[in-house]
Design a protein around this motif. Structure first.
Motif, mmCIF file in Angstrom:
data_model
loop_
_atom_site.group_PDB
_atom_site.id
_atom_site.type_symbol
_atom_site.label_atom_id
_atom_site.label_comp_id
_atom_site.label_asym_id
_atom_site.label_seq_id
_atom_site.Cartn_x
_atom_site.Cartn_y
_atom_site.Cartn_z
ATOM 1 N N TRP A 47 0.811 -1.213 0.000
ATOM 2 C CA TRP A 47 0.000 0.000 0.000
ATOM 3 C C TRP A 47 0.850 1.271 0.000
ATOM 4 O O TRP A 47 0.324 2.374 -0.034
ATOM 5 C CB TRP A 47 -0.923 0.039 1.220
ATOM 6 N N THR A 50 0.314 4.249 -2.240
ATOM 7 C CA THR A 50 -0.988 4.869 -2.356
ATOM 8 C C THR A 50 -0.867 6.385 -2.437
ATOM 9 O O THR A 50 -0.394 7.027 -1.509
ATOM 10 C CB THR A 50 -1.870 4.492 -1.151
ATOM 11 N N LYS A 52 -2.892 9.286 -2.235
ATOM 12 C CA LYS A 52 -4.260 9.648 -1.878
ATOM 13 C C LYS A 52 -4.580 11.041 -2.405
ATOM 14 O O LYS A 52 -4.041 12.027 -1.962
ATOM 15 C CB LYS A 52 -4.386 9.607 -0.347
ATOM 16 N N SER A 55 -11.463 11.026 -3.313
ATOM 17 C CA SER A 55 -12.263 10.180 -2.426
ATOM 18 C C SER A 55 -12.799 8.947 -3.134
ATOM 19 O O SER A 55 -13.090 8.986 -4.324
ATOM 20 C CB SER A 55 -13.461 10.980 -1.939
ATOM 21 N N ASN A 261 -8.263 -2.260 -6.348
ATOM 22 C CA ASN A 261 -7.268 -1.892 -5.335
ATOM 23 C C ASN A 261 -6.029 -1.289 -5.987
ATOM 24 O O ASN A 261 -5.393 -0.390 -5.422
ATOM 25 C CB ASN A 261 -6.908 -3.109 -4.470
ATOM 26 N N CYS A 301 -17.779 -3.342 0.288
ATOM 27 C CA CYS A 301 -16.452 -3.925 0.546
ATOM 28 C C CYS A 301 -16.450 -5.418 0.223
ATOM 29 O O CYS A 301 -15.582 -5.886 -0.515
ATOM 30 C CB CYS A 301 -16.038 -3.673 1.993
ATOM 31 N N PRO A 307 -11.019 -2.912 0.737
ATOM 32 C CA PRO A 307 -11.168 -2.909 2.194
ATOM 33 C C PRO A 307 -11.865 -1.661 2.736
ATOM 34 O O PRO A 307 -11.785 -0.597 2.110
ATOM 35 C CB PRO A 307 -9.726 -2.983 2.703
ATOM 36 N N PRO A 308 -12.529 -1.796 3.912
ATOM 37 C CA PRO A 308 -13.276 -0.659 4.477
ATOM 38 C C PRO A 308 -12.431 0.593 4.690
ATOM 39 O O PRO A 308 -12.933 1.696 4.555
ATOM 40 C CB PRO A 308 -13.790 -1.197 5.819
ATOM 41 N N ASN A 309 -11.146 0.402 5.004
ATOM 42 C CA ASN A 309 -10.344 1.609 5.264
ATOM 43 C C ASN A 309 -9.954 2.368 3.994
ATOM 44 O O ASN A 309 -9.220 3.347 4.052
ATOM 45 C CB ASN A 309 -9.110 1.290 6.127
ATOM 46 N N ARG A 310 -10.416 1.918 2.866
ATOM 47 C CA ARG A 310 -10.194 2.666 1.606
ATOM 48 C C ARG A 310 -11.413 3.527 1.256
ATOM 49 O O ARG A 310 -11.412 4.213 0.246
ATOM 50 C CB ARG A 310 -9.947 1.708 0.430
ATOM 51 N N ASP A 312 -13.928 6.580 1.709
ATOM 52 C CA ASP A 312 -13.834 7.923 2.299
ATOM 53 C C ASP A 312 -15.191 8.539 2.612
ATOM 54 O O ASP A 312 -15.274 9.447 3.424
ATOM 55 C CB ASP A 312 -13.097 8.852 1.326
#
Ligand code: IMP
Length: 486
Positions: A47, A50, A52, A55, A261, A301, A307-310, A312
């Motif tokens: 990762w 990433t 960022k 969103s 991803n 998800c 994954p949930p932490n992606r 926003d």
């Protein structure tokens, strides 16, 4: 509050681009070959790269589906690199108007109507290859070059004709409460998935498809024999048909979790498109009058492998009133002439089955419930203009269940069915609102109505749609939604 309009100038803005037969998705060929279906390059820095910048957003229905998500997803998709469907199948119907043209999308994410947007059908979706190919060919005939933009998950499950046959038996069986399904074989296909005997897209396009198919067909044959249906299911013919579908579908198939991803790691943004609506979710909906998949935000998800932490932001779409297709509890349903009028004005007929939709009033406890289940950051209110002529507008603010006033959604079917809605009546505005592009230009009573919904639900209204066209949608400046779309 004031608003600005999204969707820009020309009504048919993107059609010439579509007609120009796109050659790509805006995503580099290097990327596609790396992530779909190239070698897995997993390491500790997986990762780390990433970047960022934008969103990743889930847009889903806050009621029983048909909230107008298709138009919203189509509108927002110009700001995203990819749009992914995460559940359901061709039971969904998303209608998008671009100028004079009407597009009804069932399986393919609405994002495909935007040039350069990667459209993804995720692993949580169930796919009827015949319906998929018909939809692809239909869009192609309208000038949308679907294939270069579309990828299908190799983990999505496949619907076969016998799924539809089984559904008909189940819905029609004496003594069973009919759900009023769309008869597309959705439920029986998910049944096979959960029972671990389903066939996935990866199997359909693989060399051992015939072997897997025979095992599944044997299973279904037993049921067909028991119900004396042998003459209605031609297993051999289905096998041959599906081998042909596999040939056409194969180039579109890949590991879409890896693709999505990978895009996110590159700093690209993904819009997750829900179908059906939260109150049809298999866990949180009005069970058993629900669809067989996870329509709520969590499904985005599990249904794509992101994954949930992606994620926003999560945005709920709700009509300014409420509708439902099929059977099941509906606390704020209006069975009077007024309900009929809403159906007429809102053209409330199913885009897949053509069935008249049941109509009722905005339901605050229901919305608070779906806001909690999904964690809405913002709400989009659609079809405000349908209420334009009304003298007063009822809003369901609480439920009376077994003589007690409650504010929560009951779980038991019996309690859901005996809910008596408690209404407050708000003044109508009796002025045309269609196409008004700023909140402060709306009639005062319409502004008060929206403020009321915002205060009672506890969720900001970040956008209001008051017409079928792309540009008949306002985004409220300073709202969370506006920030999520930056
Ligand atoms: P199924 O999804 O065909 O199994 O149908 C289950 C229930 O969900 C039925 O009440 C359908 O009318 C409803 N349903 C399924 N898809 C949609 C949709 O896209 N909009 C509204 N209702 C839907």
């Amino acid at each position: 509050m004031e608003g600005r309009s999204l969707g820009g100038g020309s009504k048919a803005a993107s059609l010439p681009r579509m007609a120009a037969l796109r050659t790509g998705t805006g995503i580099s060929r290097r990327h596609l070959s790396t992530f779909c279906p190239g070698p897995l390059r997993y390491n500790r820095e997986f990762w780390a790269g990433t970047a960022k910048s934008m969103s990743n957003l889930i847009v889903l229905g806050a009621q029983w589906g048909d909230e107008g998500k298709g138009k919203i997803v189509d509108l927002f998709s110009e700001k995203f690199h990819a749009v992914a469907r995460y559940q359901g199948g061709h039971n969904a119907g998303h209608t998008v108007y671009i100028g004079e043209r009407k597009f009804v999308l069932k399986l393919i994410p609405s994002g495909v109507l935007r040039a350069g947007v990667q459209a993804v059908i995720g692993n949580g979706v169930v796919i009827d290859p015949k319906a998929l190919l018909e939809e692809i060919h239909g869009l192609e005939a309208m000038g949308v070059d679907v294939k270069p933009q579309l990828k299908i998950s190799n983990r999505a499950h496949v619907i076969f004709p016998f799924h539809r046959t089984l559904e008909k038996i189940s819905e029609g069986r004496e003594g069973r409460i009919a759900i009023g399904t769309t008869s597309r074989g959705i439920g029986p296909c998910y049944e096979d998935k959960i029972a671990r005997r389903g066939i996935r897209v990866a199997d359909l396009v693989d060399s051992d498809f015939e072997q897997l198919y025979r095992a599944l067909a044997e299973d279904k044959q037993l049921i067909a024999d028991a119900f004396k249906l042998t003459d209605r299911v031609d297993f051999k013919e289905i096998l041959e048909q599906y081998k042909q579908y596999a040939e056409e579908i194969r180039p579109l198939v890949c590991d879409t979790q890896h693709l999505l991803n990978g895009l996110i790691r590159e700093g690209k943004s993904v819009l997750f498109e829900g179908a059906q609506g939260t109150m049809l979710d298999i866990d949180f909906g009005t069970y058993p009058f629900v669809t067989s998949s996870s329509a709520a935000a969590g499904g985005a998800c599990t249904g794509t492998g992101v994954p949930p932490n992606r994620i926003d932001g999560i945005v709920g779409v709700s009509k300014a009133y409420i509708t439902r297709v099929g059977a099941g509890p509906f606390p704020s349903e209006d069975l009077t002439e007024l309900g009929e009028e809403i159906r007429r004005r809102g053209n409330e007929f199913g885009s897949v089955t053509g069935r008249p939709r049941r109509c009722g009033w905005f339901d605050v406890p229901l919305l608070r419930y779906t806001a909690e289940v999904n964690g809405f950051d913002s709400l989009i209110i659609t079809k405000l203009d349908v209420l334009d002529e009304l003298k007063e507008i009822p809003v369901c603010v609480a439920y009376e269940v077994d003589g007690k006033v409650v504010y929560e959604m009951p779980a038991s079917t019996r309690r859901m069915e005996v809910i008596k809605p408690v209404f407050e009546r708000l003044p109508g505005w009796r002025t045309k609102t269609q196409g008004i592009a700023q909140m402060d230009k709306l009639p005062k009573a319409a502004q008060s109505y929206l403020k009321f919904l915002e205060e009672r639900t506890g969720v900001e209204i970040g956008s209001v749609s008051n017409g079928p066209e792309r540009n008949e949608t306002m985004i409220i400046p300073g709202s969370k939604l506006e920030k999520l779309l930056e």
